[in-house]
Design an enzyme around this catalytic site. Structure first.
Site, mmCIF file in Angstrom:
data_model
loop_
_atom_site.group_PDB
_atom_site.id
_atom_site.type_symbol
_atom_site.label_atom_id
_atom_site.label_comp_id
_atom_site.label_asym_id
_atom_site.label_seq_id
_atom_site.Cartn_x
_atom_site.Cartn_y
_atom_site.Cartn_z
ATOM 1 N N ASP A 191 0.808 -1.212 0.000
ATOM 2 C CA ASP A 191 0.000 0.000 0.000
ATOM 3 C C ASP A 191 0.846 1.268 0.000
ATOM 4 O O ASP A 191 2.056 1.229 0.217
ATOM 5 C CB ASP A 191 -0.967 -0.006 1.195
ATOM 6 N N ASN B 18 -7.811 -2.613 14.043
ATOM 7 C CA ASN B 18 -9.191 -2.922 13.668
ATOM 8 C C ASN B 18 -9.265 -4.135 12.743
ATOM 9 O O ASN B 18 -10.300 -4.403 12.145
ATOM 10 C CB ASN B 18 -9.845 -1.701 12.993
ATOM 11 N N GLU C 271 -9.759 -1.901 5.027
ATOM 12 C CA GLU C 271 -10.429 -1.578 6.282
ATOM 13 C C GLU C 271 -11.680 -2.447 6.463
ATOM 14 O O GLU C 271 -12.185 -3.015 5.489
ATOM 15 C CB GLU C 271 -10.845 -0.100 6.258
HETATM 16 C C1 F6R Z 1 1.455 -1.404 6.148
HETATM 17 C C2 F6R Z 1 0.197 -2.099 6.227
HETATM 18 C C3 F6R Z 1 -0.646 -2.072 7.458
HETATM 19 C C4 F6R Z 1 0.138 -2.386 8.733
HETATM 20 C C5 F6R Z 1 -0.770 -2.315 9.954
HETATM 21 C C6 F6R Z 1 0.003 -2.548 11.236
HETATM 22 O O1 F6R Z 1 2.024 -1.536 4.860
HETATM 23 O O2 F6R Z 1 -0.197 -2.673 5.280
HETATM 24 O O3 F6R Z 1 -1.704 -2.977 7.313
HETATM 25 O O4 F6R Z 1 0.702 -3.664 8.621
HETATM 26 O O5 F6R Z 1 -1.377 -1.058 10.016
HETATM 27 O O6 F6R Z 1 0.866 -1.473 11.426
HETATM 28 P P1 F6R Z 1 1.973 -1.506 12.584
HETATM 29 O O7 F6R Z 1 2.949 -2.557 12.193
HETATM 30 O O8 F6R Z 1 2.598 -0.132 12.532
HETATM 31 O O9 F6R Z 1 1.256 -1.804 13.843
#
Ligand code: F6R
Length: 248
Positions: free
Chosen positions: A67, A136, A143
């Site tokens: 992403d 979440n 999402e």
């Molecule tokens: C990042 C991504 C997100 C993160 C998720 C957890 O490329 O795809 O889905 O893996 O938000 O983020 P952290 O590791 O910062 O808790």
């Protein structure tokens, strides 16, 4: 779904790096799907270490990141392209032309999504997809929703993701409201998936996603339907998983 519970963040990172390396070594011209965020930082550090000692090479590896924020230039410290260059690509022997991060441009985003999916297909699909998990239950920027997404698409970030990611911006108002992300369909097509989670804050969502019902309101729950998933956790993130009873 296989669970590996490690003592702490360092052990989780080393275990994850071991799995990535085993796929890289077993797969000529390996295609990796990569994630950003806090969780995989230690894993990238371990991979960089092994490249520096000569034990590992990214020379024949192709990468696709999950992403990117819309409207954040690749040269900005908040962009996921910048993160990947800083923590992995600039530190290893990867061919930059083989590294892919979704376009951050808001113009022609639909075309960029189609082109991203086509590039993944041309590369032969993803051998190993690395994932973190949002509080979440999001994976990539998929999402909670009423249905599972298919291909790369533009999303509106949820309030909880905006709040969680604001730690990396000057203030919450600076967090982009839109992002481009691989879809659940792209992730499910990967031949193998590696999920990482650490810390007590992730314990509830880990249990809900991997032992609860498969529903699009908890996007990561779909991984229960994938044939080859390894979930590497530290003890805190695993603390709400109920051990399976084995009858005598
Ligand atoms: C990042 C991504 C997100 C993160 C998720 C957890 O490329 O795809 O889905 O893996 O938000 O983020 P952290 O590791 O910062 O808790």
């Amino acid at each position: 779904m296989q669970f590996v519970v490690t003592q702490n963040y360092e052990e989780m990172s080393k275990e994850a790096a071991r799995l990535v390396e085993s796929v890289m070594c077993a797969t000529p011209f390996c295609v990796l799907g990569l994630a950003t965020g806090s969780t995989p930082l230690g894993m990238y550090e371990a991979l960089v270490h092994d490249v520096c000692t000569g034990a590992l090479s990214f020379a024949n590896v192709t990468t696709f990141n999950l992403d990117e924020y819309c409207g954040v230039a690749p040269t900005s410290a908040q962009s996921y392209r910048y993160y990947m260059n800083e923590h992995l690509f600039d530190l290893v022997d990867v061919d930059m032309a083989r590294t892919h991060v979704p376009s951050s441009s808001c113009d022609a985003a639909e075309d960029a999504c189609v082109a991203y999916d086509a590039a993944i297909e041309r590369a032969g699909g993803i051998d190993l997809q690395v994932l973190g998990i949002g509080n979440n239950g999001h994976i990539g920027f998929n999402e909670p929703s009423d249905s599972f997404s298919v291909g790369t698409h533009v999303v509106k970030l949820s309030e909880s993701t905006i709040q969680a990611n604001s730690r990396l911006f000057n203030c919450v108002d600076d967090v982009p409201r839109r992002a481009i992300t691989m879809g659940i369909g792209n992730i499910m097509k990967a031949r193998q998936v590696l999920v990482l989670a650490n810390g007590a804050g992730k314990a509830g969502i880990v249990a809900r996603a991997f032992t609860g019902r498969v529903i699009p309101q908890v996007p990561a729950s779909v991984l229960q339907l994938h044939p080859c998933v390894t979930v590497v956790l530290d003890t805190e993130a695993a603390s709400e998983l109920v051990p399976v009873k084995v009858d005598d």
